[in-house]
Write a protein that holds these residues in place. Sequence first.
Motif, mmCIF file in Angstrom:
data_model
loop_
_atom_site.group_PDB
_atom_site.id
_atom_site.type_symbol
_atom_site.label_atom_id
_atom_site.label_comp_id
_atom_site.label_asym_id
_atom_site.label_seq_id
_atom_site.Cartn_x
_atom_site.Cartn_y
_atom_site.Cartn_z
ATOM 1 N N ALA A 39 -133.368 -1.921 -36.055
ATOM 2 C CA ALA A 39 -133.617 -2.400 -37.420
ATOM 3 C C ALA A 39 -134.425 -1.421 -38.253
ATOM 4 C CB ALA A 39 -134.355 -3.744 -37.363
ATOM 5 N N CYS A 40 -135.166 -0.544 -37.580
ATOM 6 C CA CYS A 40 -135.980 0.436 -38.315
ATOM 7 C C CYS A 40 -135.258 1.765 -38.516
ATOM 8 C CB CYS A 40 -137.304 0.678 -37.578
ATOM 9 S SG CYS A 40 -138.381 -0.767 -37.556
ATOM 10 N N ARG A 41 -134.062 1.899 -37.955
ATOM 11 C CA ARG A 41 -133.266 3.126 -38.118
ATOM 12 C C ARG A 41 -131.804 2.724 -38.266
ATOM 13 N NH1 ARG A 41 -137.180 4.738 -34.459
ATOM 14 N NH2 ARG A 41 -135.934 4.119 -32.659
ATOM 15 N N LEU A 42 -131.475 2.236 -39.427
ATOM 16 C CA LEU A 42 -130.127 1.716 -39.653
ATOM 17 C C LEU A 42 -129.121 2.846 -39.869
ATOM 18 C CD1 LEU A 42 -131.116 -1.190 -42.054
ATOM 19 C CD2 LEU A 42 -130.355 -1.410 -39.677
ATOM 20 N N PRO A 43 -127.924 2.725 -39.303
ATOM 21 C CA PRO A 43 -126.901 3.771 -39.450
ATOM 22 C C PRO A 43 -126.138 3.619 -40.767
ATOM 23 C CG PRO A 43 -126.074 2.056 -38.028
ATOM 24 C CD PRO A 43 -127.476 1.642 -38.395
ATOM 25 N N LEU A 79 -139.538 -2.640 -43.453
ATOM 26 C CA LEU A 79 -139.369 -2.992 -44.867
ATOM 27 C C LEU A 79 -138.960 -1.785 -45.698
ATOM 28 C CD1 LEU A 79 -142.382 -5.420 -45.324
ATOM 29 C CD2 LEU A 79 -139.954 -6.034 -45.287
ATOM 30 N N ARG A 80 -139.512 -0.618 -45.375
ATOM 31 C CA ARG A 80 -139.119 0.613 -46.098
ATOM 32 C C ARG A 80 -137.670 0.971 -45.815
ATOM 33 N NH1 ARG A 80 -144.226 2.369 -44.279
ATOM 34 N NH2 ARG A 80 -143.239 3.632 -42.643
ATOM 35 N N GLU A 81 -137.276 0.835 -44.551
ATOM 36 C CA GLU A 81 -135.895 1.169 -44.184
ATOM 37 C C GLU A 81 -134.917 0.215 -44.852
ATOM 38 O OE1 GLU A 81 -132.746 3.071 -41.792
ATOM 39 O OE2 GLU A 81 -134.452 3.546 -43.061
ATOM 40 N N TRP A 82 -135.264 -1.060 -44.926
ATOM 41 C CA TRP A 82 -134.375 -2.025 -45.567
ATOM 42 C C TRP A 82 -134.275 -1.756 -47.068
ATOM 43 C CZ3 TRP A 82 -136.564 -7.023 -42.794
ATOM 44 C CH2 TRP A 82 -136.389 -6.857 -41.412
ATOM 45 N N ALA A 83 -135.372 -1.284 -47.654
ATOM 46 C CA ALA A 83 -135.319 -0.900 -49.068
ATOM 47 C C ALA A 83 -134.429 0.324 -49.263
ATOM 48 C CB ALA A 83 -136.726 -0.626 -49.588
ATOM 49 N N ARG A 84 -134.507 1.259 -48.320
ATOM 50 C CA ARG A 84 -133.706 2.485 -48.430
ATOM 51 C C ARG A 84 -132.222 2.186 -48.515
ATOM 52 N NH1 ARG A 84 -130.557 5.657 -45.447
ATOM 53 N NH2 ARG A 84 -130.800 4.365 -43.572
ATOM 54 N N VAL A 85 -131.752 1.226 -47.702
ATOM 55 C CA VAL A 85 -130.311 0.981 -47.639
ATOM 56 C C VAL A 85 -129.840 -0.040 -48.682
ATOM 57 C CG1 VAL A 85 -130.275 1.559 -45.177
ATOM 58 C CG2 VAL A 85 -130.453 -0.844 -45.873
ATOM 59 N N THR A 86 -130.760 -0.535 -49.509
ATOM 60 C CA THR A 86 -130.419 -1.545 -50.521
ATOM 61 C C THR A 86 -130.409 -0.918 -51.914
ATOM 62 O OG1 THR A 86 -131.493 -3.240 -49.165
ATOM 63 C CG2 THR A 86 -131.054 -3.811 -51.453
ATOM 64 N N VAL A 87 -129.456 -1.294 -52.730
ATOM 65 C CA VAL A 87 -129.379 -0.764 -54.092
ATOM 66 C C VAL A 87 -130.567 -1.271 -54.918
ATOM 67 C CG1 VAL A 87 -126.860 -0.626 -54.085
ATOM 68 C CG2 VAL A 87 -127.977 -2.715 -54.881
ATOM 69 N N VAL A 108 -131.334 -7.591 -53.124
ATOM 70 C CA VAL A 108 -132.208 -8.679 -52.688
ATOM 71 C C VAL A 108 -132.438 -8.648 -51.177
ATOM 72 C CG1 VAL A 108 -130.289 -10.302 -52.416
ATOM 73 C CG2 VAL A 108 -132.583 -11.175 -52.838
ATOM 74 N N LEU A 109 -133.636 -9.058 -50.785
ATOM 75 C CA LEU A 109 -133.990 -9.234 -49.378
ATOM 76 C C LEU A 109 -134.412 -10.685 -49.196
ATOM 77 C CD1 LEU A 109 -134.887 -8.343 -46.486
ATOM 78 C CD2 LEU A 109 -137.101 -7.727 -47.487
ATOM 79 N N LEU A 110 -133.815 -11.365 -48.221
ATOM 80 C CA LEU A 110 -134.199 -12.741 -47.933
ATOM 81 C C LEU A 110 -134.716 -12.824 -46.493
ATOM 82 C CD1 LEU A 110 -133.846 -15.553 -49.582
ATOM 83 C CD2 LEU A 110 -132.432 -16.096 -47.604
#
Length: 431
Positions: A330-334, A359-367, A371-373
């Motif tokens: 989850a911290c290194r998404l492909p 949280l930073r990684e999830w922000a990176r892959v999101t436009v 949204v994050l839920l």
Amino acid sequence: MSPTPTADVLVVEHASQEGPYVIGTALEAAGLPVRTCRTWAGDPVPDSLGDAAALVVMGGPASAYEDFPGRTTELALLRAALEAEVPVLGVCLGAQLLAEAAGGRARPGPGSQIGWGDVRTAPAARTDPLFADVPGSVRVLHWHGDTMDLPAGATLLASCDRYPVQAFRIGGSAWGLQFHLEADKAAVDAFAAAFPDEAATAPDLVVSAPGHLAALAPHRDAFFEHFAALVTARAARSATRTFFTPRAATWEQRFAADGPRYAAAVVRMGLRPGRRALDVGCGSGRALPALRAEVGAEGVVLGVELTPAMLTAAAKEGRADLARLLMADACRLPLAAGAVDGIFSAGLVDHVPDPAAALREWARVTVMGGVLLLFHPSGRAERAARHGRPLAPDDLLAEENLRPALRAAGWSLDCYEDASRHFLARAVRVR
């Protein structure tokens, strides 16, 4: 429920003189505590890996193809470690048991091989995580009369003319050594004292040991340092997999009643048809049908999970027809930057080793504007009471802690609900 990762190594011993020796030294130097099961002293073999970050199975006088106390349980432990992709090291008898656990066959060899002798590394050893620093030929300590036929898919790493299988790897995290690479002077003396008749067949065994050990030491020490480093690097992942793997087959049935709450939470994301959605830590995929319903047939749904058995469970539930299932950290998404419009995550963010990095990684892959839920089908107080503990002031999911953590990672919290029957936090990517 999620595990609390701990990094200990389970070592199974079959004889008092066949301890881990240099393996133990390397694990200790890496700060990895060892949990030893001394079957020779009557310790029962654990029926599960627990939170083990690795499994080491040592040698002994028994034969892997014949019944002995604990054999069935040891094979089950090895199979569990292979399924969860937890690092494994099997030595001599341990290597033969590993081969059997993976579908190979241990059997009598062409006579005893005792004393110092050369083994040749195979071409695959040059790129192996543990064998890369071992030269093409190395003199090691042999003490065995059995051998094995490797299972399909195993990688041969070392051999000699008399015993073609001297070392092998199964998958990307399990190694078997027929010879005693772990030996130091104490090991040689202990073996010779315990098995004097066998030692007598190699007259120079003890006297020549210092010279052979001095030549072997740099390669031996590097090998076990690599193993300890691999165990350390994968400790959190291994603990997660050892927790979830045996539970995966029944996970969906245990929590089937939560389905409607997952669906209601997904609706709160506000996704539209044609959008791209990601369920990170998807488990058996309970949110995937709702995500597919929101983005429609023209949208994209991805499910990311760390435990292979959970992805298998998701596929059995038909979720592979609704989403692309990926095994990843989850911290290194492909995924590329801005690859998704929305991320759904249930019960994960406060259990990853580094929540801020997640949280930073999830922000990176999101436009931008995505949204994050964060969701759980139980509120914080309900979960704390269920586990017999009070709410902790440093709980990441407390609003006063979660809001700044999200902000630091590029998210803005716009909805926070900590109710008796669910927890829900919705955030929008703002930078």
